[in-house]
Design a protein around this motif. Structure first.
Motif, PDB file in Angstrom:
ATOM      1  N   LEU A  40      31.755  50.508  57.600  1.00  0.00           N
ATOM      2  CA  LEU A  40      31.441  50.146  56.138  1.00  0.00           C
ATOM      3  C   LEU A  40      32.274  48.978  55.702  1.00  0.00           C
ATOM      4  N   GLU A  41      33.535  48.798  56.081  1.00  0.00           N
ATOM      5  CA  GLU A  41      34.394  47.731  55.749  1.00  0.00           C
ATOM      6  C   GLU A  41      33.908  46.253  56.211  1.00  0.00           C
ATOM      7  N   ILE A  42      33.309  46.300  57.378  1.00  0.00           N
ATOM      8  CA  ILE A  42      32.718  45.384  57.993  1.00  0.00           C
ATOM      9  C   ILE A  42      31.454  44.548  57.435  1.00  0.00           C
ATOM     10  N   ALA A  43      30.732  45.688  57.276  1.00  0.00           N
ATOM     11  CA  ALA A  43      29.342  45.659  56.662  1.00  0.00           C
ATOM     12  C   ALA A  43      29.538  44.865  55.131  1.00  0.00           C
ATOM     13  N   SER A  44      30.550  45.506  54.360  1.00  0.00           N
ATOM     14  CA  SER A  44      30.765  44.897  53.001  1.00  0.00           C
ATOM     15  C   SER A  44      31.371  43.498  53.055  1.00  0.00           C
ATOM     16  N   LEU A  45      32.379  43.222  54.147  1.00  0.00           N
ATOM     17  CA  LEU A  45      32.636  41.874  54.178  1.00  0.00           C
ATOM     18  C   LEU A  45      31.770  40.778  54.468  1.00  0.00           C
ATOM     19  N   ILE A  46      30.880  41.377  55.272  1.00  0.00           N
ATOM     20  CA  ILE A  46      29.338  40.421  55.583  1.00  0.00           C
ATOM     21  C   ILE A  46      28.495  40.406  54.650  1.00  0.00           C
ATOM     22  N   LEU A  47      28.219  41.290  53.623  1.00  0.00           N
ATOM     23  CA  LEU A  47      27.320  41.195  52.849  1.00  0.00           C
ATOM     24  C   LEU A  47      27.875  40.384  51.659  1.00  0.00           C
ATOM     25  N   VAL A  48      29.086  40.530  51.459  1.00  0.00           N
ATOM     26  CA  VAL A  48      29.886  39.678  50.049  1.00  0.00           C
ATOM     27  C   VAL A  48      29.923  38.340  50.741  1.00  0.00           C
ATOM     28  N   GLY A  49      30.286  37.914  51.884  1.00  0.00           N
ATOM     29  CA  GLY A  49      30.331  36.935  52.655  1.00  0.00           C
ATOM     30  C   GLY A  49      28.855  35.979  52.323  1.00  0.00           C
ATOM     31  N   GLN A  50      27.763  36.707  52.672  1.00  0.00           N
ATOM     32  CA  GLN A  50      26.639  36.119  52.773  1.00  0.00           C
ATOM     33  C   GLN A  50      26.181  35.834  51.171  1.00  0.00           C
ATOM     34  N   ALA A  51      26.861  36.851  50.252  1.00  0.00           N
ATOM     35  CA  ALA A  51      26.128  36.363  48.937  1.00  0.00           C
ATOM     36  C   ALA A  51      27.170  35.162  48.248  1.00  0.00           C
ATOM     37  N   ILE A  52      28.479  35.381  48.411  1.00  0.00           N
ATOM     38  CA  ILE A  52      29.118  34.373  47.845  1.00  0.00           C
ATOM     39  C   ILE A  52      29.974  33.265  48.528  1.00  0.00           C
ATOM     40  N   GLY A  53      29.836  33.482  49.913  1.00  0.00           N
ATOM     41  CA  GLY A  53      30.501  32.297  50.710  1.00  0.00           C
ATOM     42  C   GLY A  53      31.917  32.844  51.338  1.00  0.00           C
ATOM     43  N   VAL A  54      32.275  32.193  52.489  1.00  0.00           N
ATOM     44  CA  VAL A  54      33.472  32.780  53.231  1.00  0.00           C
ATOM     45  C   VAL A  54      34.558  32.630  52.556  1.00  0.00           C
ATOM     46  N   LEU A  55      34.741  31.455  52.016  1.00  0.00           N
ATOM     47  CA  LEU A  55      36.098  31.044  51.353  1.00  0.00           C
ATOM     48  C   LEU A  55      36.393  32.052  50.091  1.00  0.00           C
ATOM     49  N   TRP A  56      35.123  32.065  49.124  1.00  0.00           N
ATOM     50  CA  TRP A  56      35.386  33.073  48.049  1.00  0.00           C
ATOM     51  C   TRP A  56      35.665  34.560  48.354  1.00  0.00           C
ATOM     52  N   THR A  57      35.021  34.842  49.678  1.00  0.00           N
ATOM     53  CA  THR A  57      35.373  36.200  50.248  1.00  0.00           C
ATOM     54  C   THR A  57      36.654  36.608  50.661  1.00  0.00           C
ATOM     55  N   LEU A  58      37.094  35.382  51.322  1.00  0.00           N
ATOM     56  CA  LEU A  58      38.530  35.332  51.655  1.00  0.00           C
ATOM     57  C   LEU A  58      39.496  35.564  50.397  1.00  0.00           C
ATOM     58  N   ALA A  59      39.062  34.721  49.274  1.00  0.00           N
ATOM     59  CA  ALA A  59      40.136  34.665  48.062  1.00  0.00           C
ATOM     60  C   ALA A  59      40.035  36.015  47.665  1.00  0.00           C
ATOM     61  N   LEU A  60      38.964  36.749  47.529  1.00  0.00           N
ATOM     62  CA  LEU A  60      38.916  38.125  47.057  1.00  0.00           C
ATOM     63  C   LEU A  60      39.566  39.003  47.608  1.00  0.00           C
ATOM     64  N   VAL A  61      39.467  38.912  49.044  1.00  0.00           N
ATOM     65  CA  VAL A  61      40.584  39.795  49.973  1.00  0.00           C
ATOM     66  C   VAL A  61      41.892  39.906  49.661  1.00  0.00           C
ATOM     67  N   VAL A  62      42.447  38.472  49.768  1.00  0.00           N
ATOM     68  CA  VAL A  62      43.734  38.089  49.466  1.00  0.00           C
ATOM     69  C   VAL A  62      44.329  38.500  48.215  1.00  0.00           C
ATOM     70  N   SER A  63      43.216  38.278  47.101  1.00  0.00           N
ATOM     71  CA  SER A  63      43.678  38.793  45.860  1.00  0.00           C
ATOM     72  C   SER A  63      43.644  40.161  45.392  1.00  0.00           C
ATOM     73  N   SER A  64      42.957  41.006  46.196  1.00  0.00           N
ATOM     74  CA  SER A  64      42.853  42.566  46.260  1.00  0.00           C
ATOM     75  C   SER A  64      44.087  42.913  46.919  1.00  0.00           C
ATOM     76  N   ALA A  65      44.656  42.330  47.928  1.00  0.00           N
ATOM     77  CA  ALA A  65      45.946  42.757  48.428  1.00  0.00           C
ATOM     78  C   ALA A  65      47.125  42.613  47.546  1.00  0.00           C
ATOM     79  N   VAL A  66      47.194  41.425  46.881  1.00  0.00           N
ATOM     80  CA  VAL A  66      48.051  41.040  45.822  1.00  0.00           C
ATOM     81  C   VAL A  66      48.152  41.929  44.626  1.00  0.00           C
ATOM     82  N   LEU A  67      46.834  42.211  44.285  1.00  0.00           N
ATOM     83  CA  LEU A  67      46.450  42.948  43.133  1.00  0.00           C
ATOM     84  C   LEU A  67      47.160  44.541  43.559  1.00  0.00           C
TER      85      LEU A  67
END
Length: 164
Positions: free
Chosen positions: A14-41
């Motif tokens: 489920l996590e891998i699928a969500s990363l792929i879907l979000v990455g396709q929708a907003i791009g790889v860099l924005w997806t990585l930024a969201l992942v890092v910011s969620s960890a900091v949050l």
């Protein structure tokens, strides 16, 4: 018992699928930024709300109130922070929801009948919650009233490695 096992096996997919879907929708860099910011949050929210939970836990124990609710809230906050730190968006959504105090209260009401916290309350001499799993008798001995002798049948006295 089977439900946690199934969730544990399905969660990575489920996590891998969500990363792929979000990455396709907003791009790889924005997806990585969201992942890092969620960890900091997650770390920030744990620090922010975790201190409050620890303070309330201490206050309740000093007043002699059962601290089980605050202990469960603290455990849910740790789970929430863990879900935010682990990469993926499905866990992030659950983690963010667990930071809502009303939802934690609802979960506490559901878990309360299934959780048993053993302890004893002191009301007379000292106030507060005392952890105890029975009424053990404490015997206070002076130095001359006991001896220390090595136990011959201890498992720690087995054969030594290295030829000693």
């Amino acid at each position: 018992m089977r439900l946690p096992l199934v969730l544990f096996l399905i969660a990575p997919f489920l996590e891998i699928a969500s990363l792929i879907l979000v990455g396709q929708a907003i791009g790889v860099l924005w997806t990585l930024a969201l992942v890092v910011s969620s960890a900091v949050l997650g770390l920030f929210l744990l620090k922010q709300q975790g201190g409050g939970i620890l303070r309330r836990l201490q206050e309740e124990t000093q007043r002699g109130i059962d601290p089980s609710r605050e202990m469960v809230h603290g455990a849910l906050l740790v789970v929430a922070a863990f879900l935010l730190i682990v990469p993926g968006f499905a866990g992030d959504i659950i983690g963010l929801l667990l930071f809502i105090p009303k939802l934690r209260d609802l979960l506490w009401q559901m878990l309360k009948p299934r959780i048993i916290i053993k302890g004893q309350f002191r009301q007379a001499g000292g106030r507060g919650y005392r952890n105890g799993f029975g009424t053990e008798t404490v015997v206070d001995l002076d130095d001359g009233e006991f001896t220390r002798e090595p136990r011959r049948n201890s498992p720690w006295n087995g054969p030594r490695i290295g030829g000693d």
